[in-house]
Structure formats: structure tokens, C-alpha cells
Design a protein around this motif. Structure first.
Motif, PDB file in Angstrom:
ATOM      1  N   CYS A  80       0.821  -1.203   0.000  1.00  0.00           N
ATOM      2  CA  CYS A  80       0.000   0.000   0.000  1.00  0.00           C
ATOM      3  C   CYS A  80       0.854   1.252   0.000  1.00  0.00           C
ATOM      4  O   CYS A  80       1.840   1.336   0.736  1.00  0.00           O
ATOM      5  N   CYS A  84      -1.736   4.417   6.921  1.00  0.00           N
ATOM      6  CA  CYS A  84      -2.692   4.690   7.998  1.00  0.00           C
ATOM      7  C   CYS A  84      -2.122   4.126   9.300  1.00  0.00           C
ATOM      8  O   CYS A  84      -1.644   2.993   9.324  1.00  0.00           O
ATOM      9  N   CYS A  87      -3.265   0.712  10.745  1.00  0.00           N
ATOM     10  CA  CYS A  87      -3.262  -0.440   9.848  1.00  0.00           C
ATOM     11  C   CYS A  87      -2.078  -1.356  10.131  1.00  0.00           C
ATOM     12  O   CYS A  87      -0.923  -0.946  10.029  1.00  0.00           O
TER      13      CYS A  87
END
Ligand code: V47
Ligand code: SF4
Length: 386
Positions: A80, A84, A87
Motif C-alpha cells: 500500500c 494509515c 493499519c
């Protein structure tokens, strides 16, 4: 079930706080709660009061019906570009040795592994991989539809879609049209987290913002498709941030009526950059579900996602406004197990789900993604134990 049904008006009448009594009366009169009333429920109301009201609304809308579906998940990648803080799942592109990325053929093979099984939905969501672009996902959607046209594809959050559309240099409306024509049937609820920038900038500042998230859902609804919405609760947000989040959803729902289900997601703190933030108690979970049932008067369904909450807690929520318990997930859905969810390898058969709902005194109903009733297990025996 009606645990509270006969007593609910007496409970409201006996409430000593006049403002809370007024909230109860508004609920009976089907009147919308204000922002301040939403916050007040979180701050001042007892759990039994909020729970009784939420249960009443749930039974007005659905009786004892409790929905689930038969689905499976595909996670195309855990690589990714975003970071975040909550996460535990994503791996940065630079750190690919811990990452996976599936080819279209590998994902199609997963779909094919369900051939002959009575699943009705595939839920596809993952990290935002810089090389998995709109073209790639259009090919994936087309390949799945060519193989099993009736399988409902619920896929991609606005986080993934926003990235794909910007890279492809298409507008949200155009991008959604392309995805829909390729086979996308609806959107799951992820990526919403907490909309308010005061919190969003602290926990996931680099991904699509609230307006962007809502824009993509609006465009989805305008194409006649449905979607879900989530809220990540129980970390650094205040109650009013949760109500602000629900208020924005309620406003869009008034315009489009395209949301099916609201799914509060409990923040789990294992192995992420927010591990120092303690998790909230089951009492907070019950409050969150109950207030959402009361505040989101225009959302048909409230779902407890059992892999995250744990099956026993999800069962409990059936008395706190919840009328949907997600599905018979039978794969290794990693996004939760990596963050410390209750269920390390979520899997529940139809027979187990039906039993869980019956134990709570409710009616188990298998639905498709759009809540068409497929089987009412309060009158039909579970035919197989898969
Ligand atoms: O947006 C990530 C959440 C979401 C953590 O629409 C975490 O039917 C808690 O939205 N603690 C994605 N939550 C999953 C999702 C979903 C799940 C099930 C059903 C549906 C549906 C949608 O997972 C993310 C994020 O909010 N998440 N990390 C964590 N540490
Ligand atoms: Fe990426 Fe989603 Fe994890 Fe954020 S929550 S880092 S967007 S996989």
C-alpha cells in the motif's frame, strides 16, 4: 423477540433526565435526532436506556429478522502506498518481501475454487498498489463476470478507487461508470474511518478525505448501485466526531438512498502504529451500535462484523440495534487478524451462523448482497454443514 417491547414506554417514562426522556419520545414518534442528542446519548444515557431504544427501532424495522450472506473475500495485495496509523496490514512498496500481490489468474483461481458452492458475493478489497491500476481491475472484474456472471462483486473502497481514477486521469463519475460496466456491482463500506479532519489527519492523513469518500459513494448511488459505510471507533476520537461522521452519512443518504448498511468497526491495536492506544470495552461497543441504530434513521441495516468483534460479542449486539451479522467467511481474511481481531482465522459455516442467531432468539435469514431473502432458516432446516 420483544425482550423490551412491552416495557419500553415505561422505561422512557421512568427516565429521570428530561432531555433523555425527550429523545425516547422522539424515537417513538419516528422523529430525527439532532447532533446534540446523538452526543448526549453517548455521554449521558445509560447503556440499558440506549440499548432498549435501539432494540425497539430494530424490531420496528425488521422484527426478529437477522440477515447474513454467503460470501468470500479476495485481498489482491497488502502492498500500500498509504500509511494509515491503525493499519497492521499494509506493507510499503519498498518493503515488498513481506507483501503479496495476486495476479488476475490467481484471483480468478480463488473464484473458481468456489465453483459449485452456494456463495452469492465476492468481497474484494486490499492495499493500494501503485501498479494495480484501473485497467488491471477492469480486466479482473470482466474475468470474474465471464466465469460466474451471477456472483455479486462488492469491491474497492474510495481509497482504492480515488487512487485508480486519479492515475487513469478520469473523473469519479467516469471511473465509476467504467468499473460498473466492467462488472462492479456495489461498494463495501471501508476507508471511511473518521471523517472529521481533526482526527483523520492524525490517523490516515494521506488517503482520500471525507468529501472524496462521500463523492465516490454519491456517484455510485447515482448509477443505481448500492454501498455500505463504516466508522472506525474507539481510538483517539471523541463522541462528537462519531456523531459528525454519522451526520455526514445521514445527509448523503437523504439525497441518494443508496446506502444499505452501516458497520461500526472497533479499533484493534495489535501490531500497528497506534498500539499505545487502549482498546475500548464491550460496553462502548454496545453503545456505539445502539447509538448508530438511533441516529442513522435512514439506514436500513446495522451490521456487526463478527470476525472483528468476535462471534459472541456480535451475538450480543443483536439486542443493541444490529440486524445483520455479515457472512459465512471461510477464508483467511488478513486485514483483521493482523490487527488483533478476536477471530484469528475467521470462518463460520451456515449451520454455525444459523445456530448463533437462533441462540439470540432471532430469525436467521440468508440474504443476497441487496437484502433479497434467499432462505428463511427459522422455517427451513440447514441442509448442509459447509
Ligand atoms: O477501512 C483496518 C478497518 C476497514 C483496523 O461493507 C481496522 O460489508 C479495526 O470496511 N482495527 C476495511 N479496523 C474493512 C471494511 C469492511 C469489512 C467487512 C464488511 C464490509 C462491508 C466492510 O478495516 C478499513 C478500516 O476501517 N481496519 N485496520 C484496525 N486496526
Ligand atoms: Fe493502506 Fe487501507 Fe491499510 Fe490505509 S487501511 S494503509 S489505505 S491498506
Amino acid at each position: 423477540m420483544g425482550v423490551y417491547k412491552n416495557d419500553i414506554k415505561a422505561i422512557v417514562a421512568a427516565e429521570s433526565n428530561a432531555d433523555l426522556r425527550k429523545i425516547g419520545e422522539k424515537v417513538f414518534a419516528n422523529e430525527r435526532l439532532t447532533f446534540e442528542e446523538g452526543v448526549m446519548l453517548f455521554e449521558k444515557a445509560s447503556l440499558s436506556y440506549t440499548g432498549a431504544l435501539a432494540n425497539w427501532v430494530r424490531e420496528q424495522k425488521h422484527g426478529d429478522n437477522t440477515y447474513f450472506n454467503r460470501n468470500f473475500h479476495i485481498e489482491p495485495t497488502n502492498v500500500c502506498v498509504f500509511s494509515c496509523k491503525f493499519c497492521a496490514y499494509s506493507k510499503l512498496y519498498a518493503n515488498k518481501e513481506e507483501g503479496w500481490e495476486l495476479t488476475i489468474q490467481q484471483m480468478l483461481d480463488i473464484v473458481k475454487s468456489y465453483d459449485g458452492k452456494p456463495v452469492t458475493e465476492v468481497h474484494i478489497v486490499g492495499g493500494v498498489h501503485p501498479k494495480m491500476n484501473l485497467e488491471f481491475f477492469v480486466d479482473l472484474l470482466k474475468a470474474i463476470k465471464a466465469h460466474r456472471p451471477e456472483l455479486h462483486i462488492k469491491a474497492f473502497t474510495p481509497v482504492e478507487l480515488d487512487y485508480m481514477f486519479r492515475k487513469a486521469k478520469v473523473s469519479v463519475e467516469e471511473g465509476m461508470r467504467i468499473a460498473h460496466e466492467a462488472g462492479l456491482d456495489s461498494l463495501p463500506g471501508g476507508g471511511a474511518e473518521i471523517f472529521h479532519p481533526e482526527i483523520r489527519t492524525q490517523i490516515c492523513e494521506d488517503k482520500v478525505d471525507a468529501d472524496g469518500w462521500l463523492h465516490i459513494h454519491k456517484a455510485t448511488h447515482q448509477l443505481g448501485m448500492h454501498s455500505n459505510a463504516t466508522l472506525l471507533y474507539g481510538h483517539i476520537e471523541k463522541y462528537w466526531h462519531r456523531v459528525d461522521h454519522m451526520e455526514r452519512l445521514r445527509q448523503l443518504q437523504d439525497e441518494t438512498h443508496g446506502f444499505n448498511t452501516f458497520i461500526p468497526l472497533k479499533f484493534r491495536n495489535m501490531d500497528n502504529d497506534m498500539s499505545n492506544v487502549p482498546e475500548v470495552s464491550i460496553i462502548e461497543d454496545m453503545k456505539m451500535y445502539a447509538v448508530s441504530r438511533l441516529y442513522l434513521d435512514n439506514f436500513p441495516h446495522i451490521k456487526a462484523y463478527w470476525p472483528m468483534l468476535g462471534r459472541n460479542n456480535a451475538q450480543l449486539m443483536l439486542n443493541f440495534g444490529v440486524n445483520d451479522i455479515d457472512g459465512t467467511i471461510d477464508d483467511t481474511t488478513k486485514i483483521y487478524s493482523m490487527a488483533g481481531s478476536e477471530e484469528q482465522s475467521p470462518s463460520m459455516s451456515t449451520a454455525e451462523l444459523v445456530a448463533l442467531i437462533k441462540q439470540a432468539g432471532r430469525k436467521p435469514i440468508e440474504r443476497d448482497t441487496l437484502y433479497n431473502v434467499l432462505t428463511d432458516y427459522s422455517v427451513v432446516e440447514v441442509e448442509e454443514l459447509v
